[in-house]
Design an enzyme around this catalytic site. Structure first.
Site, PDB file in Angstrom:
ATOM      1  N   ASP A  69       0.889  -1.232   0.133  1.00  0.00           N
ATOM      2  CA  ASP A  69      -0.073   0.128   0.160  1.00  0.00           C
ATOM      3  C   ASP A  69       0.854   1.415  -0.147  1.00  0.00           C
ATOM      4  O   ASP A  69       1.029   1.642   0.977  1.00  0.00           O
ATOM      5  CB  ASP A  69      -1.017  -0.059   1.222  1.00  0.00           C
ATOM      6  CG  ASP A  69      -1.819   1.145   1.182  1.00  0.00           C
ATOM      7  OD1 ASP A  69      -1.637   2.003   0.263  1.00  0.00           O
ATOM      8  OD2 ASP A  69      -2.679   1.434   2.285  1.00  0.00           O
ATOM      9  N   LYS A  71       0.149   4.152  -0.537  1.00  0.00           N
ATOM     10  CA  LYS A  71      -0.661   5.379  -0.053  1.00  0.00           C
ATOM     11  C   LYS A  71      -0.579   5.529   1.440  1.00  0.00           C
ATOM     12  O   LYS A  71      -1.298   6.419   2.096  1.00  0.00           O
ATOM     13  CB  LYS A  71      -2.025   5.317  -0.653  1.00  0.00           C
ATOM     14  CG  LYS A  71      -2.458   5.669  -1.960  1.00  0.00           C
ATOM     15  CD  LYS A  71      -3.822   5.643  -2.397  1.00  0.00           C
ATOM     16  CE  LYS A  71      -3.873   5.673  -3.890  1.00  0.00           C
ATOM     17  NZ  LYS A  71      -5.235   5.740  -4.553  1.00  0.00           N
ATOM     18  N   ARG A  94       1.992   8.876 -13.836  1.00  0.00           N
ATOM     19  CA  ARG A  94       2.060  10.271 -14.589  1.00  0.00           C
ATOM     20  C   ARG A  94       3.172  11.111 -13.815  1.00  0.00           C
ATOM     21  O   ARG A  94       3.215  10.974 -12.524  1.00  0.00           O
ATOM     22  CB  ARG A  94       0.686  10.908 -14.459  1.00  0.00           C
ATOM     23  CG  ARG A  94      -0.291  10.403 -15.734  1.00  0.00           C
ATOM     24  CD  ARG A  94      -1.627  11.438 -15.766  1.00  0.00           C
ATOM     25  NE  ARG A  94      -2.727  10.782 -16.114  1.00  0.00           N
ATOM     26  CZ  ARG A  94      -3.949  11.556 -16.648  1.00  0.00           C
ATOM     27  NH1 ARG A  94      -3.658  12.693 -16.533  1.00  0.00           N
ATOM     28  NH2 ARG A  94      -4.873  10.733 -16.968  1.00  0.00           N
ATOM     29  N   GLY A 134      -3.245   9.926 -22.508  1.00  0.00           N
ATOM     30  CA  GLY A 134      -3.052   9.628 -23.746  1.00  0.00           C
ATOM     31  C   GLY A 134      -2.748   7.959 -23.854  1.00  0.00           C
ATOM     32  O   GLY A 134      -2.704   7.335 -22.730  1.00  0.00           O
ATOM     33  N   HIS A 135      -2.631   7.647 -25.192  1.00  0.00           N
ATOM     34  CA  HIS A 135      -2.486   6.338 -25.380  1.00  0.00           C
ATOM     35  C   HIS A 135      -1.550   5.990 -26.456  1.00  0.00           C
ATOM     36  O   HIS A 135      -1.074   7.136 -27.518  1.00  0.00           O
ATOM     37  CB  HIS A 135      -3.735   5.097 -25.778  1.00  0.00           C
ATOM     38  CG  HIS A 135      -4.442   4.967 -24.313  1.00  0.00           C
ATOM     39  ND1 HIS A 135      -3.856   4.071 -23.592  1.00  0.00           N
ATOM     40  CD2 HIS A 135      -5.416   5.119 -23.819  1.00  0.00           C
ATOM     41  CE1 HIS A 135      -4.817   3.742 -22.615  1.00  0.00           C
ATOM     42  NE2 HIS A 135      -5.862   4.554 -22.745  1.00  0.00           N
ATOM     43  N   ASP A 136      -0.812   4.867 -26.925  1.00  0.00           N
ATOM     44  CA  ASP A 136      -0.148   4.512 -27.991  1.00  0.00           C
ATOM     45  C   ASP A 136      -0.384   5.264 -29.162  1.00  0.00           C
ATOM     46  O   ASP A 136       0.467   5.939 -29.677  1.00  0.00           O
ATOM     47  CB  ASP A 136      -0.020   3.136 -28.250  1.00  0.00           C
ATOM     48  CG  ASP A 136       0.610   2.564 -29.248  1.00  0.00           C
ATOM     49  OD1 ASP A 136       1.944   1.870 -29.237  1.00  0.00           O
ATOM     50  OD2 ASP A 136       0.245   2.879 -30.530  1.00  0.00           O
ATOM     51  N   TYR A 139       0.411   8.926 -29.008  1.00  0.00           N
ATOM     52  CA  TYR A 139       1.717   9.239 -29.062  1.00  0.00           C
ATOM     53  C   TYR A 139       2.436   8.976 -30.477  1.00  0.00           C
ATOM     54  O   TYR A 139       3.330   9.759 -31.085  1.00  0.00           O
ATOM     55  CB  TYR A 139       2.778   8.206 -28.046  1.00  0.00           C
ATOM     56  CG  TYR A 139       1.932   8.480 -26.618  1.00  0.00           C
ATOM     57  CD1 TYR A 139       1.670   9.556 -26.035  1.00  0.00           C
ATOM     58  CD2 TYR A 139       1.843   7.155 -26.177  1.00  0.00           C
ATOM     59  CE1 TYR A 139       0.791   9.524 -24.899  1.00  0.00           C
ATOM     60  CE2 TYR A 139       1.153   7.184 -24.667  1.00  0.00           C
ATOM     61  CZ  TYR A 139       0.651   8.320 -24.271  1.00  0.00           C
ATOM     62  OH  TYR A 139       0.341   8.303 -22.863  1.00  0.00           O
ATOM     63  N   ASP A 165       3.746   1.669 -27.377  1.00  0.00           N
ATOM     64  CA  ASP A 165       4.039   0.892 -26.040  1.00  0.00           C
ATOM     65  C   ASP A 165       5.278   0.083 -25.825  1.00  0.00           C
ATOM     66  O   ASP A 165       6.099   0.320 -25.035  1.00  0.00           O
ATOM     67  CB  ASP A 165       2.732   0.109 -25.685  1.00  0.00           C
ATOM     68  CG  ASP A 165       1.555   0.831 -25.165  1.00  0.00           C
ATOM     69  OD1 ASP A 165       1.660   2.172 -25.105  1.00  0.00           O
ATOM     70  OD2 ASP A 165       0.332   0.311 -25.309  1.00  0.00           O
TER      71      ASP A 165
END
Length: 377
Positions: A69, A71, A94, A134-136, A139, A165
């Protein structure tokens, strides 16, 4: 104790892999495939639900898993303890998230200056889009590469998520980690690796950037290597199969024409003749089945090959002879690559839970306390 002794050039290298989407685990797999000890850090709830069942995902092969954990202050403190014993951290959040958790590069270099901190994102750690989702495909679009993929007059076609990716992301991250490990041998200090998929995808397109600018590379689908040329494309056969044709060089083309029994073809060096050549090849390949064409071209240098599906690829004599595919944990999968001659075969067992973290610097009493508090699984 580890359930298996890792072998290979990365033997002794310890990697903490923060669980995340595909590029991070792929980079971890590349390192584990060559001997690194990779410990996956997953959410407690996920590991608790899985119990001791092995993770059979191909990219988790050869790894161990714990739940932590991050967090909670106790979980962060435990991660820092693990980082003291690690050589590499693979982080896939991120920008700014790891810092907010207290496990960013500065936090971990404070306890282990030799640590290589590998960061995997789509946009990179800085820039106007750094914190944007975003995703592959996004990009690839931003790198300019996507604009070049696809047939003439059609929409850009993403090659699943291989370029962003995996090639531009995970593989580049693994490469960056190795560079930093090599540098550490000279300097004694670790480094942060900022692996961004948009950067990696752009680098993969290096061969074509000068051609685009000098005008020798035309619009999408009109060039030698992007299905524009009839001698570099796929063709359907009589049974609905396909063959891949790569007869670029004149002697390969001559062999293809001879074996197919084609006569009266126009000059392929004149692009105006490409549509007619494509028509002739399309008509000819539709006259026989894929298996019949495979027999025609077997052992030749015409650069024609049947388009195999994944199951057929595993059964092909060449791939079987080289051991290109293996079975591990009941799952057929590609063998580690590249192969290093003389290195023993790697154990590709599915990832299993690691219950004793003593070798990672966490004493048994501390492990028990964290498990009781629900911080460690």
């Amino acid at each position: 104790m580890e359930h298996v002794t890792r072998t290979g050039p990365l033997t002794g290298v310890r990697v903490l892999e923060l669980a995340g989407l595909a590029p991070g685990p792929f980079a971890g797999m590349m390192l584990a495939d060559h001997g690194a000890r990779v410990l996956r850090i997953e959410r407690v709830a996920v590991v608790t639900a899985e119990a001791d069942a092995p993770r059979r995902q191909v990219m988790d092969r050869g790894k161990r898993t714990i739940g932590l954990d991050l967090k909670s202050p106790e979980g962060v403190a435990a991660f820092r303890r693990l980082a003291r014993e690690a050589d590499v951290v693979i982080e896939v959040y991120r920008p700014g998230v790891a810092e907010r958790l207290g496990i960013g590069p500065a936090d971990l270099h404070a306890v282990n200056p030799r640590l290589v901190y590998g960061r995997m994102t789509g946009w990179g750690q800085e820039g106007p889009l750094a914190r944007t989702a975003g995703h592959d495909i996004d990009y690839l679009a931003a790198s300019g590469v996507l604009s070049a993929l696809g047939r003439e007059g059609e929409r850009p076609l993403p090659p699943v998520n291989l370029l962003g990716d995996f090639a531009g992301g995970g593989l580049m991250l693994a490469y960056g980690v190795l560079l930093a490990l090599l540098e550490r041998e000279r300097t004694g200090r670790g480094r942060v690796v900022d692996a961004a998929m948009v950067d990696g995808a752009a680098a993969l397109f290096a061969m074509f950037y000068d051609r685009v600018q000098d005008g020798s590379w035309g619009p999408r689908g009109t060039n030698l290597l992007d299905t524009g040329a009839p001698m570099y494309d796929t063709y359907e056969t009589a049974d609905g199969g396909f063959v891949a044709v790569g007869a670029l060089e004149p002697r390969f083309w001559a062999e293809l024409v001879s074996l197919m029994g084609l006569t009266g073809l126009p000059d392929r060096n004149d692009r105006a003749n490409w549509p007619e050549l494509r028509r002739r090849l399309t008509e000819a390949f539709l006259s026989r089945t894929r298996a019949q064409w495979q027999e025609v071209f077997e052992g030749s240098d015409a650069c024609v090959f049947p388009v195999l599906d994944t199951a057929e690829a595993a059964r092909h004599p060449h791939n079987r002879a080289r051991g290109t595919f293996v079975e591990a944990g009941g799952v057929l999968q590609p063998a580690p690559a590249p192969r290093l001659l003389g290195v023993p075969e790697q154990d590709l067992s599915p990832a299993t839970r690691l219950t004793d973290l003593s070798s990672w610097g966490l004493p048994p009493a501390e492990q028990a306390r964290l498990r009781e508090a629900g911080v460690l699984a």
